[in-house]
Design a protein around this motif. Structure first.
Motif, PDB file in Angstrom:
ATOM      1  N   GLU A  74       2.238  13.999  -8.186  1.00 55.45           N
ATOM      2  CA  GLU A  74       0.976  14.583  -7.714  1.00 55.45           C
ATOM      3  C   GLU A  74       0.034  13.527  -7.145  1.00 55.45           C
ATOM      4  O   GLU A  74      -0.750  13.806  -6.242  1.00 55.45           O
ATOM      5  CB  GLU A  74       0.298  15.330  -8.865  1.00 55.45           C
ATOM      6  CG  GLU A  74      -0.863  16.181  -8.470  1.00 55.45           C
ATOM      7  CD  GLU A  74      -0.465  17.419  -7.683  1.00 55.45           C
ATOM      8  OE1 GLU A  74      -1.322  17.933  -6.935  1.00 55.45           O
ATOM      9  OE2 GLU A  74       0.686  17.878  -7.808  1.00 55.45           O
ATOM     10  N   SER A  75       0.125  12.301  -7.648  1.00 57.57           N
ATOM     11  CA  SER A  75      -0.782  11.245  -7.194  1.00 57.57           C
ATOM     12  C   SER A  75      -0.310  10.553  -5.917  1.00 57.57           C
ATOM     13  O   SER A  75      -1.016   9.699  -5.392  1.00 57.57           O
ATOM     14  CB  SER A  75      -0.964  10.207  -8.310  1.00 57.57           C
ATOM     15  OG  SER A  75       0.233   9.479  -8.500  1.00 57.57           O
ATOM     16  N   GLN A  76       0.876  10.912  -5.424  1.00 62.16           N
ATOM     17  CA  GLN A  76       1.428  10.286  -4.223  1.00 62.16           C
ATOM     18  C   GLN A  76       0.708  10.762  -2.967  1.00 62.16           C
ATOM     19  O   GLN A  76       0.394  11.935  -2.828  1.00 62.16           O
ATOM     20  CB  GLN A  76       2.921  10.615  -4.086  1.00 62.16           C
ATOM     21  CG  GLN A  76       3.755  10.043  -5.189  1.00 62.16           C
ATOM     22  CD  GLN A  76       3.719   8.525  -5.176  1.00 62.16           C
ATOM     23  OE1 GLN A  76       4.106   7.894  -4.208  1.00 62.16           O
ATOM     24  NE2 GLN A  76       3.239   7.948  -6.263  1.00 62.16           N
ATOM     25  N   GLN A  77       0.469   9.835  -2.056  1.00 61.72           N
ATOM     26  CA  GLN A  77      -0.145  10.199  -0.786  1.00 61.72           C
ATOM     27  C   GLN A  77       0.880  10.743   0.195  1.00 61.72           C
ATOM     28  O   GLN A  77       0.551  11.505   1.085  1.00 61.72           O
ATOM     29  CB  GLN A  77      -0.875   8.996  -0.193  1.00 61.72           C
ATOM     30  CG  GLN A  77      -2.086   8.613  -1.008  1.00 61.72           C
ATOM     31  CD  GLN A  77      -2.938   7.586  -0.301  1.00 61.72           C
ATOM     32  OE1 GLN A  77      -2.685   7.228   0.840  1.00 61.72           O
ATOM     33  NE2 GLN A  77      -3.956   7.115  -0.988  1.00 61.72           N
ATOM     34  N   ASP A  78       2.125  10.331   0.043  1.00 63.29           N
ATOM     35  CA  ASP A  78       3.207  10.799   0.909  1.00 63.29           C
ATOM     36  C   ASP A  78       4.271  11.455   0.022  1.00 63.29           C
ATOM     37  O   ASP A  78       5.253  10.813  -0.350  1.00 63.29           O
ATOM     38  CB  ASP A  78       3.793   9.629   1.701  1.00 63.29           C
ATOM     39  CG  ASP A  78       4.788  10.081   2.747  1.00 63.29           C
ATOM     40  OD1 ASP A  78       4.738  11.259   3.154  1.00 63.29           O
ATOM     41  OD2 ASP A  78       5.624   9.250   3.150  1.00 63.29           O
ATOM     42  N   PRO A  79       4.066  12.741  -0.350  1.00 65.77           N
ATOM     43  CA  PRO A  79       4.966  13.408  -1.292  1.00 65.77           C
ATOM     44  C   PRO A  79       6.418  13.436  -0.807  1.00 65.77           C
ATOM     45  O   PRO A  79       6.686  13.545   0.375  1.00 65.77           O
ATOM     46  CB  PRO A  79       4.409  14.827  -1.389  1.00 65.77           C
ATOM     47  CG  PRO A  79       3.053  14.775  -0.806  1.00 65.77           C
ATOM     48  CD  PRO A  79       3.029  13.629   0.145  1.00 65.77           C
TER      49      PRO A  79
END
Length: 98
Positions: A74-79
């Motif tokens: 969830e904290s990823q900028q590029d899922p």
């Protein structure tokens, strides 16, 4: 009469996986079935991720639990689509077990 095969279809696949998995972890405190499912799902994903090459293995963040994986995802900028699919399947199957 011959048994007909069963088919399970999941509806909306845009489910909010983090909140769904958080809910599963809350339910696992009182449900041995959900607790066992989450534990076994964690084990299987860790085993399968360990078989990937180093670059692919990084996609799974070295998580300890499914909740840990969901929170890190969830904290990823590029899922990552692969991780998203794994988490979606776990949340949907977990809700089915619930």
């Amino acid at each position: 009469m011959e048994d007909q095969p069963h088919l399970l279809l999941f509806g909306d696949q845009t489910v909010e996986t983090l909140s769904s998995i958080q809910n599963l972890f809350c339910q696992s405190r009182t449900s041995t079935s959900v607790s066992r499912f989450l534990s076994e799902a964690t084990d299987v994903i860790q085993i399968q991720a360990s078989k990937l090459n180093a670059a692919e293995r990084k996609r799974f963040f070295g998580f300890e639990t499914i909740l840990d994986l969901a929170e890190r995802y969830e904290s990823q900028q590029d899922p990552d689509d692969l991780v998203a699919t794994v988490l979606m399947c776990i949340s949907q199957l977990g809700e089915l077990i619930m």
